[in-house]
Design a protein around this motif. Structure first.
Motif, PDB file in Angstrom:
ATOM      1  N   PRO A  68      -9.423  -6.562  13.905  1.00 10.82           N
ATOM      2  CA  PRO A  68     -10.430  -6.642  12.840  1.00 10.82           C
ATOM      3  C   PRO A  68      -9.913  -6.099  11.510  1.00 10.82           C
ATOM      4  O   PRO A  68      -9.066  -5.197  11.479  1.00 10.82           O
ATOM      5  N   LEU A  69     -10.420  -6.686  10.413  1.00 11.37           N
ATOM      6  CA  LEU A  69     -10.033  -6.211   9.083  1.00 11.37           C
ATOM      7  C   LEU A  69     -10.358  -4.732   8.937  1.00 11.37           C
ATOM      8  O   LEU A  69      -9.637  -3.975   8.307  1.00 11.37           O
ATOM      9  N   SER A  70     -11.473  -4.325   9.540  1.00 12.31           N
ATOM     10  CA  SER A  70     -11.865  -2.919   9.502  1.00 12.31           C
ATOM     11  C   SER A  70     -12.541  -2.588  10.826  1.00 12.31           C
ATOM     12  O   SER A  70     -13.518  -3.223  11.199  1.00 12.31           O
ATOM     13  N   GLU A  71     -11.979  -1.640  11.556  1.00  8.92           N
ATOM     14  CA  GLU A  71     -12.521  -1.313  12.874  1.00  8.92           C
ATOM     15  C   GLU A  71     -12.524   0.197  13.071  1.00  8.92           C
ATOM     16  O   GLU A  71     -11.492   0.851  12.917  1.00  8.92           O
ATOM     17  N   THR A  72     -13.675   0.729  13.390  1.00  5.99           N
ATOM     18  CA  THR A  72     -13.744   2.146  13.722  1.00  5.99           C
ATOM     19  C   THR A  72     -13.222   2.318  15.145  1.00  5.99           C
ATOM     20  O   THR A  72     -13.727   1.688  16.076  1.00  5.99           O
ATOM     21  N   LEU A  73     -12.189   3.161  15.294  1.00  8.95           N
ATOM     22  CA  LEU A  73     -11.589   3.351  16.622  1.00  8.95           C
ATOM     23  C   LEU A  73     -12.330   4.427  17.400  1.00  8.95           C
ATOM     24  O   LEU A  73     -12.645   4.258  18.564  1.00  8.95           O
ATOM     25  N   PHE A  74     -12.587   5.545  16.725  1.00  9.42           N
ATOM     26  CA  PHE A  74     -13.327   6.616  17.406  1.00  9.42           C
ATOM     27  C   PHE A  74     -14.002   7.531  16.397  1.00  9.42           C
ATOM     28  O   PHE A  74     -13.694   7.496  15.203  1.00  9.42           O
ATOM     29  N   PHE A  75     -14.951   8.298  16.908  1.00  9.91           N
ATOM     30  CA  PHE A  75     -15.671   9.268  16.095  1.00  9.91           C
ATOM     31  C   PHE A  75     -15.234  10.655  16.532  1.00  9.91           C
ATOM     32  O   PHE A  75     -14.919  10.880  17.697  1.00  9.91           O
ATOM     33  N   PHE A  76     -15.220  11.593  15.602  1.00 10.59           N
ATOM     34  CA  PHE A  76     -14.836  12.950  15.975  1.00 10.59           C
ATOM     35  C   PHE A  76     -15.754  13.984  15.327  1.00 10.59           C
ATOM     36  O   PHE A  76     -16.263  13.784  14.224  1.00 10.59           O
ATOM     37  N   VAL A 260      -7.641  -0.338   9.437  1.00 10.86           N
ATOM     38  CA  VAL A 260      -7.916  -1.448   8.514  1.00 10.86           C
ATOM     39  C   VAL A 260      -6.638  -2.248   8.293  1.00 10.86           C
ATOM     40  O   VAL A 260      -5.521  -1.723   8.421  1.00 10.86           O
ATOM     41  N   GLY A 261      -6.810  -3.500   7.972  1.00  7.29           N
ATOM     42  CA  GLY A 261      -5.676  -4.377   7.715  1.00  7.29           C
ATOM     43  C   GLY A 261      -4.836  -3.862   6.566  1.00  7.29           C
ATOM     44  O   GLY A 261      -5.348  -3.261   5.615  1.00  7.29           O
ATOM     45  N   ALA A 262      -3.528  -4.087   6.649  1.00  7.81           N
ATOM     46  CA  ALA A 262      -2.636  -3.682   5.578  1.00  7.81           C
ATOM     47  C   ALA A 262      -1.753  -4.866   5.199  1.00  7.81           C
ATOM     48  O   ALA A 262      -1.605  -5.819   5.963  1.00  7.81           O
ATOM     49  N   SER A 263      -1.171  -4.780   4.032  1.00  7.27           N
ATOM     50  CA  SER A 263      -0.336  -5.869   3.531  1.00  7.27           C
ATOM     51  C   SER A 263       0.942  -5.308   2.941  1.00  7.27           C
ATOM     52  O   SER A 263       0.906  -4.380   2.132  1.00  7.27           O
ATOM     53  N   CYS A 264       2.075  -5.894   3.341  1.00  6.77           N
ATOM     54  CA  CYS A 264       3.363  -5.420   2.827  1.00  6.77           C
ATOM     55  C   CYS A 264       3.582  -5.832   1.370  1.00  6.77           C
ATOM     56  O   CYS A 264       4.570  -5.461   0.758  1.00  6.77           O
ATOM     57  N   MET A 265       2.654  -6.629   0.823  1.00  3.30           N
ATOM     58  CA  MET A 265       2.771  -7.009  -0.581  1.00  3.30           C
ATOM     59  C   MET A 265       1.981  -6.070  -1.495  1.00  3.30           C
ATOM     60  O   MET A 265       2.221  -5.997  -2.692  1.00  3.30           O
ATOM     61  N   VAL A 266       1.003  -5.385  -0.930  1.00  3.95           N
ATOM     62  CA  VAL A 266       0.074  -4.594  -1.742  1.00  3.95           C
ATOM     63  C   VAL A 266       0.656  -3.222  -2.065  1.00  3.95           C
ATOM     64  O   VAL A 266       1.404  -2.643  -1.272  1.00  3.95           O
ATOM     65  N   ASP A 267       0.300  -2.709  -3.229  1.00  4.76           N
ATOM     66  CA  ASP A 267       0.740  -1.363  -3.639  1.00  4.76           C
ATOM     67  C   ASP A 267       0.388  -0.344  -2.563  1.00  4.76           C
ATOM     68  O   ASP A 267      -0.687  -0.398  -1.978  1.00  4.76           O
ATOM     69  N   GLY A 268       1.289   0.576  -2.336  1.00  2.00           N
ATOM     70  CA  GLY A 268       0.999   1.679  -1.419  1.00  2.00           C
ATOM     71  C   GLY A 268       1.579   1.489  -0.032  1.00  2.00           C
ATOM     72  O   GLY A 268       1.690   2.449   0.726  1.00  2.00           O
ATOM     73  N   TYR A 269       1.979   0.266   0.309  1.00  2.00           N
ATOM     74  CA  TYR A 269       2.419  -0.027   1.677  1.00  2.00           C
ATOM     75  C   TYR A 269       3.634   0.787   2.088  1.00  2.00           C
ATOM     76  O   TYR A 269       3.732   1.242   3.224  1.00  2.00           O
ATOM     77  N   THR A 270       4.572   0.962   1.162  1.00  2.00           N
ATOM     78  CA  THR A 270       5.791   1.701   1.525  1.00  2.00           C
ATOM     79  C   THR A 270       5.811   3.113   0.943  1.00  2.00           C
ATOM     80  O   THR A 270       6.867   3.728   0.845  1.00  2.00           O
ATOM     81  N   ASN A 271       4.634   3.592   0.549  1.00  2.00           N
ATOM     82  CA  ASN A 271       4.594   4.960   0.035  1.00  2.00           C
ATOM     83  C   ASN A 271       4.893   5.952   1.156  1.00  2.00           C
ATOM     84  O   ASN A 271       4.430   5.782   2.281  1.00  2.00           O
ATOM     85  N   VAL A 272       5.662   6.971   0.851  1.00  2.00           N
ATOM     86  CA  VAL A 272       5.959   8.007   1.833  1.00  2.00           C
ATOM     87  C   VAL A 272       5.696   9.376   1.225  1.00  2.00           C
ATOM     88  O   VAL A 272       5.551   9.506   0.003  1.00  2.00           O
TER      89      VAL A 272
END
Lengths: 340, 334
Positions: A68-76, A260-272
């Motif tokens: 899913p584009l956005s999926e809640t995996l768990f609550f804490f 959430v979905g990510a894109s290797c073209m979008v800003d921030g993808y390779t930020n470390v």
């Protein structure tokens, strides 16, 4: 087992299947495209056969149900964690041949890339089966023939081809066969239609030398690309995601983890950490994406990731063609080879 | 001997020319779109009766200059196919245009062509033209597809600016924040990211649809209904040029049609009966009656849609050349 059904018979058969399965299919969403009064075709659950868009390739891929584009995996909260609930009742997903081939790529990444399976993917994947939508003619930008994904002979419960108001189904599942047989006008051998040529031919290079990383073929994309990532979000084989750990604003001790979905073209993808960014220019990002689709994935798994659906070319607002980029890559490699 | 009724000639959409004995035919194109064959017809008239040139007007019409006054009946016959093609209301066929007071209804290309157009501007402009033309009152109406206002509607009595109410589906949002970025750069900075999802400041939003255009996942989509910002009583001119001010935000098409029609009734009632050539801009009439009187007339039988936000008191700015302001010497400074 093949059957021919009237429109009404097909509707009844799907209605009956709908008793045991949720039906997930391409749907024309009126006015929900980017521009005023423009539709988008994307996946959603349907209740009637008439809701399924069988004539046009979907703008967005089927993968949204598996990843899913956005999926809640768990609550804490404090010392407790609870998995998010998930409807894992059986689903039939209506896909075309290219997309059925894409399922293998998604499975590869989420289930057979390293030692561990992705538990969240496995949970939904096990409840999913497929129906194949035949292709009577090539879509505009598809290059499935080049990628050898134009034909699917297995991996589906039944196929569906609409032709002259009749529905032709090739059924590979006994339970479904009973249902289709009950509503069929006749029984005859049926082969799902598939295309044997596309307008676009892509030459995938057999070998990619490391020197291509420094080639100037990527430079034009630094200027042309706007790093919107639409090519990734519509792609049936892009699997990248990122995480959001969210603390509810009313009470910072409760929250959820979202994928959430990510894109290797979008800003921030390779930020470390520390502020580094490995691929700053859009040309570098394009190089990474293209080589991943037609080279790096193959080096690891033995076959190409790209299935040639052409959605990236359909959606690009700057009219950048992935297919043409692969051809440019191939030409550059051949040219370099001739020089040596 | 040339004995021309110039009042009738002007009302018939022919211009008073500085060249004695000549006139120019003013072709009305509501919504700015005609078929190519009508364009060819206009060119043919220019070749046959005019001086071979066509003037493209500021309000999306044609003016064919250099026409001999004696040729007016023949030109009117030739105009018939253009009038029919452009869907303009007419009295008697073959007699040309029945009025020229209410000016051509202008529109930008709108959603037929432009990625940012929020509605079919030409369609709405034509519908409005059918609604209010022919009419001798000097009224200017213009339609623009979005808040960029390429049609310069704020220089009209009634400016209609397209809006879409962005619909947000958080389940499709990956938090890439491109909507936030482009709303900031291209629009009014009405979006922000909170906990990975997007929050829209509805009061700041101008309904331009930039977020929808840039969303890569269809998390943002357009509202099914088209909305508009209706702006009032902008004008050019010698006395008090000014931009139109906001009247109703998020108003619907039906109410705009009613309000404009009502405004005509208001003008009929309050126009200076001695106005030169019967022409007086609505804005000057309103300056005399006060805004409350205008509001009473404009909103007659109007039931605003629930989304609409109305300004019940409007103040206009602009230049006041007729009141001493802006004079180079001796006048008051604005």
């Amino acid at each position: 087992m093949g059957y021919v059904l009237s429109s009404e018979g097909f509707s009844k058969a799907l209605h009956e299947l709908g008793g045991s399965y949720r039906l997930y299919a391409p749907v024309r969403k009126e006015g929900e495209g980017r521009f005023t009064d423009v539709d988008v075709v994307r996946y959603d659950f349907v209740h009637e056969a008439g809701e399924i868009e069988l004539s046009t390739k979907s703008d967005y891929a089927f993968k949204e149900i598996l990843t899913p584009l956005s999926e809640t995996l768990f609550f804490f909260t404090e010392q407790s964690v609870k998995d998010a609930d998930k409807d894992t009742s059986p689903v039939i997903i209506f896909v075309r041949s290219c997309d059925l081939h894409a399922v293998k790529r998604l499975d590869q990444i989420y289930l057979a890339n390293g030692k561990a399976e992705d538990w969240f993917y496995r949970r939904i994947r096990d409840s999913v089966r497929f129906a194949l939508i035949g292709c009577s003619e090539s879509c505009e930008n598809g290059f499935c023939v080049s990628m050898k994904t134009n034909r699917a002979d297995e991996g589906y419960m039944f196929s569906v081809d609409e032709d002259g108001g009749k529905f032709y189904v090739d059924v590979k599942d006994d339970e479904a066969a009973k249902i289709f047989a009950a509503h069929a006008e006749s029984s005859q051998p049926v082969t799902a239609r598939y295309v044997t040529e596309n307008d676009t031919d892509v030459n995938v290079p057999e070998n990619v030398p490391n020197s291509i990383y420094k080639s100037d073929i990527w430079d034009e994309y630094t200027q042309r690309c706007i790093n919107c990532g639409r090519c990734n979000f519509v792609c049936p084989t892009c699997t990248c995601y990122t995480m959001q750990d969210v603390y509810y604003t009313d009470n910072g001790r409760v929250g959820e983890r979202r994928r959430v979905g990510a894109s290797c073209m979008v800003d921030g993808y390779t930020n470390v950490a520390g502020g580094g960014q490995y691929r700053k220019t859009n040309g570098e990002r394009m190089r990474f994406k293209v080589l991943h689709k037609v080279w790096d994935f193959r080096r690891r798994f033995g076959y190409d990731m790209c299935v040639g659906c052409g959605r990236c070319d359909d959606v690009c607002p700057e009219y950048i063609s992935f297919a043409n980029c692969v051809n440019k890559l191939d030409a550059a490699i051949k040219e370099a080879g001739n020089d040596e | 001997m040339r004995d021309m009724n110039m009042k009738k000639l002007k009302k018939n959409a022919f211009r008073y020319s500085k060249v004695r004995g000549e006139t120019a035919s003013r072709i009305r194109i509501p919504g700015g779109v005609i078929n190519a064959k009508s364009m060819a017809k206009a060119a043919e008239i220019a070749e046959k009766y005019g001086n071979g040139t066509v003037f493209i007007t500021n309000r999306q019409g044609f003016e064919i200059p250099g026409i001999k006054m004696e040729d007016i009946p023949r030109v009117n016959m030739e105009l018939q196919s253009i009038i029919e093609d452009s869907g303009v209301n007419q009295g008697e066929p073959g007699q040309g245009y029945p009025a020229s007071g209410t000016r051509n209804v202008v529109s930008c290309p709108g959603s037929r062509l432009c990625p940012f157009g929020c509605y079919d501007t030409t369609k709405f402009a034509r519908k409005m033209d059918k609604h209010i033309f022919p009419n001798n009152l000097h009224v200017k109406i213009a339609f623009t597809g979005c808040s960029n206002d390429c049609a310069k509607v704020r220089m009209n009595d009634f400016g209609i600016i397209g809006m879409t109410e962005p619909q947000y589906n958080p389940d499709r949002c990956v938090g890439c924040e491109q909507c936030v970025k482009y709303c900031r750069i291209r629009s009014v900075n009405a979006l922000k990211a909170v906990n990975g999802k997007i929050v829209r400041d509805a009061s700041a939003c101008v309904g331009c649809g930039v977020c929808v255009a840039y969303c890569p996942t269809r998390a943002w989509t357009r509202s099914k209904e088209h909305f508009f910002r209706l702006v009032l009583l902008g004008r050019t001119g010698k006395k008090n040029p000014r931009l139109a001010e906001d009247f109703i935000k998020w108003v619907n098409e039906e109410n705009i049609m009613k309000i404009v029609k009502n405004a005509y009734a208001y003008v009929e009632e309050f126009i200076d009966k001695n106005a030169l050539e019967g022409k007086e801009h609505i804005g000057y009439i309103l300056d005399r009656t006060g805004f409350d009187e205008f509001l009473k007339w404009a909103m007659k039988d109007v039931e605003l849609n629930p989304e609409a936000e109305i300004s019940r008191r409007i103040y206009w700015g602009g230049k006041f050349y007729d009141r001493g302001y802006g004079r180079s010497k001796g006048g008051l400074q604005a």
